[in-house]
Write an enzyme that holds these catalytic residues in place. Structure first.
Site, PDB file in Angstrom:
ATOM      1  N   LYS A  19       0.830  -1.218   0.000  1.00 35.81           N
ATOM      2  CA  LYS A  19       0.000   0.000   0.000  1.00 35.81           C
ATOM      3  C   LYS A  19       0.864   1.268   0.000  1.00 35.81           C
ATOM      4  CE  LYS A  19      -2.381  -0.973   3.779  1.00 35.81           C
ATOM      5  NZ  LYS A  19      -1.750  -2.245   4.227  1.00 35.81           N
TER       6      LYS A  19
ATOM      7  N   ARG B 198      -9.915   0.520   8.835  1.00 33.39           N
ATOM      8  CA  ARG B 198      -9.471  -0.816   9.215  1.00 33.39           C
ATOM      9  C   ARG B 198     -10.530  -1.568  10.015  1.00 33.39           C
ATOM     10  NH1 ARG B 198      -3.558   0.420   8.982  1.00 33.39           N
ATOM     11  NH2 ARG B 198      -2.360  -1.464   9.333  1.00 33.39           N
TER      12      ARG B 198
ATOM     13  N   ARG C  83      11.689  -5.716   5.099  1.00 34.42           N
ATOM     14  CA  ARG C  83      11.510  -4.271   5.307  1.00 34.42           C
ATOM     15  C   ARG C  83      12.059  -3.860   6.679  1.00 34.42           C
ATOM     16  NH1 ARG C  83       5.518  -1.823   4.734  1.00 34.42           N
ATOM     17  NH2 ARG C  83       5.338  -2.097   6.976  1.00 34.42           N
TER      18      ARG C  83
ATOM     19  N   ARG D 100      11.156   0.668  11.556  1.00 32.00           N
ATOM     20  CA  ARG D 100       9.858   0.511  12.242  1.00 32.00           C
ATOM     21  C   ARG D 100       9.957  -0.612  13.250  1.00 32.00           C
ATOM     22  NH1 ARG D 100       4.671   0.735   8.298  1.00 32.00           N
ATOM     23  NH2 ARG D 100       3.879  -0.491  10.044  1.00 32.00           N
TER      24      ARG D 100
ATOM     25  N   ARG E  29       0.034  -8.587  13.497  1.00 27.51           N
ATOM     26  CA  ARG E  29      -0.595  -7.575  12.633  1.00 27.51           C
ATOM     27  C   ARG E  29      -1.428  -8.244  11.543  1.00 27.51           C
ATOM     28  NH1 ARG E  29       4.682  -4.839  11.055  1.00 27.51           N
ATOM     29  NH2 ARG E  29       3.491  -3.596   9.579  1.00 27.51           N
TER      30      ARG E  29
END
Ligand code: AMP
Length: 193
Positions: A14, A89, A128, A134, A146
Protein backbone atom coordinates in the site's frame (compact mmCIF):
# COMPACT_ATOMS: atom_id res chain seq x y z
CA UNK A 1 -13.51 14.52 -6.34
CA UNK A 2 -11.79 11.18 -6.67
CA UNK A 3 -11.60 9.33 -3.33
CA UNK A 4 -9.91 5.96 -3.21
CA UNK A 5 -9.12 3.40 -0.55
CA UNK A 6 -5.99 1.35 -1.03
CA UNK A 7 -6.74 -1.79 0.95
CA UNK A 8 -4.81 -4.91 1.87
CA UNK A 9 -2.92 -6.65 4.66
CA UNK A 10 0.32 -5.26 6.11
CA UNK A 11 3.08 -5.75 3.56
CA UNK A 12 0.75 -5.82 0.55
CA UNK A 13 2.45 -2.75 -0.97
CA UNK A 14 0.00 0.00 0.00
CA UNK A 15 2.72 2.49 0.97
CA UNK A 16 4.84 1.85 -2.13
CA UNK A 17 1.90 2.10 -4.52
CA UNK A 18 0.42 5.12 -2.70
CA UNK A 19 3.52 7.19 -3.41
CA UNK A 20 3.28 6.46 -7.13
CA UNK A 21 -0.48 6.98 -7.26
CA UNK A 22 -0.53 10.36 -5.51
CA UNK A 23 2.23 11.58 -7.84
CA UNK A 24 0.25 10.50 -10.90
CA UNK A 25 -3.25 11.60 -9.88
CA UNK A 26 -2.52 14.56 -7.59
CA UNK A 27 -4.46 13.08 -4.68
CA UNK A 28 -3.83 13.87 -1.01
CA UNK A 29 -2.32 10.81 0.70
CA UNK A 30 -3.89 10.01 4.09
CA UNK A 31 -2.09 7.15 5.82
CA UNK A 32 -3.18 6.64 9.42
CA UNK A 33 0.02 4.64 10.07
CA UNK A 34 2.14 7.63 8.92
CA UNK A 35 0.00 10.05 10.94
CA UNK A 36 0.43 7.88 14.05
CA UNK A 37 4.20 7.54 13.52
CA UNK A 38 4.44 11.32 13.26
CA UNK A 39 2.61 11.64 16.62
CA UNK A 40 5.07 9.12 18.10
CA UNK A 41 8.05 11.09 16.73
CA UNK A 42 6.62 14.27 18.31
CA UNK A 43 6.10 12.36 21.59
CA UNK A 44 2.50 13.60 21.94
CA UNK A 45 0.19 11.88 24.49
CA UNK A 46 -1.74 10.37 21.55
CA UNK A 47 1.52 9.07 20.09
CA UNK A 48 2.59 7.51 23.38
CA UNK A 49 -0.78 5.77 23.78
CA UNK A 50 -0.72 4.50 20.20
CA UNK A 51 2.90 3.27 20.36
CA UNK A 52 2.26 0.64 23.00
CA UNK A 53 -0.52 -0.89 20.86
CA UNK A 54 1.40 -0.58 17.58
CA UNK A 55 4.44 -2.29 19.11
CA UNK A 56 2.20 -5.28 19.92
CA UNK A 57 0.74 -5.34 16.41
CA UNK A 58 -2.71 -4.32 17.66
CA UNK A 59 -5.05 -1.71 16.21
CA UNK A 60 -5.36 1.63 17.97
CA UNK A 61 -8.89 2.66 19.04
CA UNK A 62 -11.33 3.71 16.33
CA UNK A 63 -11.95 7.12 17.94
CA UNK A 64 -8.25 7.99 17.70
CA UNK A 65 -7.86 7.31 13.98
CA UNK A 66 -11.30 8.70 13.08
CA UNK A 67 -10.36 11.94 14.87
CA UNK A 68 -7.08 12.14 12.93
CA UNK A 69 -8.81 11.57 9.59
CA UNK A 70 -11.52 14.09 10.42
CA UNK A 71 -8.97 16.84 11.07
CA UNK A 72 -6.92 15.86 8.00
CA UNK A 73 -10.04 16.18 5.82
CA UNK A 74 -10.81 19.56 7.36
CA UNK A 75 -7.31 20.89 6.90
CA UNK A 76 -7.24 19.98 3.19
CA UNK A 77 -10.28 21.78 1.77
CA UNK A 78 -8.60 22.31 -1.62
CA UNK A 79 -7.72 18.64 -2.23
CA UNK A 80 -8.99 17.27 -5.52
CA UNK A 81 -9.35 13.88 -3.90
CA UNK A 82 -7.94 11.62 -1.19
CA UNK A 83 -6.09 8.33 -1.21
CA UNK A 84 -6.79 6.50 2.05
CA UNK A 85 -4.03 4.07 2.99
CA UNK A 86 -4.37 1.83 6.05
CA UNK A 87 -7.77 3.35 6.81
CA UNK A 88 -10.55 2.30 7.33
CA UNK A 89 -9.47 -0.82 9.21
CA UNK A 90 -12.78 -1.65 10.97
CA UNK A 91 -16.44 -1.39 9.89
CA UNK A 92 -16.92 1.43 12.45
CA UNK A 93 -14.12 3.39 10.75
CA UNK A 94 -15.73 2.76 7.34
CA UNK A 95 -19.07 4.09 8.53
CA UNK A 96 -17.42 7.14 10.09
CA UNK A 97 -15.50 7.82 6.87
CA UNK A 98 -18.68 7.65 4.80
CA UNK A 99 -20.32 10.20 7.12
CA UNK A 100 -17.32 12.55 7.05
CA UNK A 101 -17.21 12.43 3.24
CA UNK A 102 -20.96 12.93 3.01
CA UNK A 103 -20.58 16.15 5.02
CA UNK A 104 -18.18 17.31 2.32
CA UNK A 105 -20.70 16.33 -0.37
CA UNK A 106 -18.53 13.50 -1.65
CA UNK A 107 -17.99 9.73 -1.22
CA UNK A 108 -15.61 6.83 -1.85
CA UNK A 109 -15.37 5.96 -5.54
CA UNK A 110 -13.47 2.66 -5.24
CA UNK A 111 -11.69 0.36 -2.87
CA UNK A 112 -8.63 -1.19 -4.50
CA UNK A 113 -7.94 -4.39 -2.56
CA UNK A 114 -4.46 -5.85 -2.97
CA UNK A 115 -4.11 -9.60 -2.51
CA UNK A 116 -0.82 -11.18 -1.42
CA UNK A 117 -0.15 -14.63 0.06
CA UNK A 118 0.62 -14.79 3.77
CA UNK A 119 4.15 -16.17 3.37
CA UNK A 120 5.01 -13.42 0.89
CA UNK A 121 3.70 -10.81 3.38
CA UNK A 122 5.88 -12.15 6.18
CA UNK A 123 8.94 -12.30 3.89
CA UNK A 124 8.43 -8.74 2.73
CA UNK A 125 7.90 -7.37 6.24
CA UNK A 126 10.91 -9.18 7.71
CA UNK A 127 13.01 -7.75 4.85
CA UNK A 128 11.51 -4.27 5.31
CA UNK A 129 12.37 -4.49 9.02
CA UNK A 130 16.09 -4.52 8.13
CA UNK A 131 15.86 -0.95 6.79
CA UNK A 132 12.53 0.67 7.74
CA UNK A 133 13.42 1.55 11.32
CA UNK A 134 9.86 0.51 12.24
CA UNK A 135 9.80 -1.32 15.56
CA UNK A 136 6.71 -3.31 14.45
CA UNK A 137 8.61 -4.68 11.41
CA UNK A 138 11.59 -6.28 13.12
CA UNK A 139 9.89 -8.99 15.12
CA UNK A 140 8.21 -11.90 13.39
CA UNK A 141 5.71 -12.44 16.23
CA UNK A 142 4.53 -8.81 15.91
CA UNK A 143 4.32 -9.15 12.11
CA UNK A 144 2.12 -12.25 12.52
CA UNK A 145 -0.02 -10.41 15.13
CA UNK A 146 -0.60 -7.57 12.63
CA UNK A 147 -1.67 -10.06 9.96
CA UNK A 148 -3.99 -11.74 12.50
CA UNK A 149 -5.54 -8.34 13.36
CA UNK A 150 -6.11 -7.84 9.63
CA UNK A 151 -7.97 -11.17 9.35
CA UNK A 152 -9.94 -10.68 12.60
CA UNK A 153 -10.96 -7.04 12.29
CA UNK A 154 -10.06 -5.52 8.94
CA UNK A 155 -10.83 -8.02 6.16
CA UNK A 156 -14.59 -7.51 6.78
CA UNK A 157 -14.23 -3.87 5.73
CA UNK A 158 -14.11 -5.12 2.12
CA UNK A 159 -17.56 -6.71 2.65
CA UNK A 160 -18.87 -3.31 3.73
CA UNK A 161 -17.81 -1.72 0.42
CA UNK A 162 -18.86 -4.81 -1.61
CA UNK A 163 -22.45 -4.02 -0.63
CA UNK A 164 -22.04 -0.80 -2.61
CA UNK A 165 -20.22 -2.58 -5.45
CA UNK A 166 -17.09 -0.51 -4.84
CA UNK A 167 -14.40 -3.21 -4.48
CA UNK A 168 -11.90 -4.31 -7.10
CA UNK A 169 -9.33 -6.98 -6.31
CA UNK A 170 -5.79 -6.50 -7.57
CA UNK A 171 -3.09 -9.16 -7.53
CA UNK A 172 -0.41 -7.62 -5.30
CA UNK A 173 2.39 -9.95 -6.43
CA UNK A 174 4.59 -9.20 -9.44
CA UNK A 175 6.70 -6.17 -10.27
CA UNK A 176 5.92 -2.80 -8.69
CA UNK A 177 5.24 -1.32 -12.15
CA UNK A 178 2.97 -4.19 -13.20
CA UNK A 179 0.85 -3.76 -10.07
CA UNK A 180 0.87 0.03 -10.50
CA UNK A 181 -0.44 -0.33 -14.07
CA UNK A 182 -3.29 -2.58 -12.88
CA UNK A 183 -4.21 -0.02 -10.22
CA UNK A 184 -4.12 2.82 -12.77
CA UNK A 185 -6.45 0.92 -15.12
CA UNK A 186 -9.01 0.54 -12.35
CA UNK A 187 -8.65 4.15 -11.20
CA UNK A 188 -9.25 5.42 -14.71
CA UNK A 189 -12.42 3.30 -14.91
CA UNK A 190 -13.53 4.64 -11.51
CA UNK A 191 -12.91 8.23 -12.59
CA UNK A 192 -15.27 7.73 -15.57
CA UNK A 193 -18.18 6.49 -13.44
P1 AMP B 1 0.45 0.77 8.96
O1 AMP B 1 1.52 1.80 8.77
O2 AMP B 1 -0.78 1.06 8.16
O3 AMP B 1 0.97 -0.63 8.75
O4 AMP B 1 0.01 0.86 10.49
C1 AMP B 1 0.90 0.58 11.55
C2 AMP B 1 0.13 0.38 12.83
O5 AMP B 1 -0.58 1.59 13.15
C3 AMP B 1 -0.94 -0.70 12.80
O6 AMP B 1 -0.41 -1.97 13.08
C4 AMP B 1 -1.89 -0.21 13.89
O7 AMP B 1 -1.37 -0.48 15.17
C5 AMP B 1 -1.86 1.29 13.70
N1 AMP B 1 -2.89 1.76 12.74
C6 AMP B 1 -2.68 2.34 11.52
N2 AMP B 1 -3.84 2.64 10.93
C7 AMP B 1 -4.82 2.24 11.78
C8 AMP B 1 -6.24 2.24 11.73
N3 AMP B 1 -6.90 2.73 10.66
N4 AMP B 1 -6.92 1.75 12.79
C9 AMP B 1 -6.29 1.26 13.87
N5 AMP B 1 -4.95 1.19 13.97
C10 AMP B 1 -4.21 1.67 12.95
Amino acid sequence: MLNLILFGPPGSGKGTQSEKLIAKYGLKHLSTGDLLRSQIAQKTPLGLEAKSLMDKGQLVPDAVVIGMISSALESNPQAKGFLFDGFPRTPAQAEALDKLLELKGTSINKMLAMEVSEEELVNRLVKRGQTSGRSDDNNEAVIRARIAEYHDKTAVVADYYKKFDKVVNIKGEGSIDQIFNELCKEIELAAQD
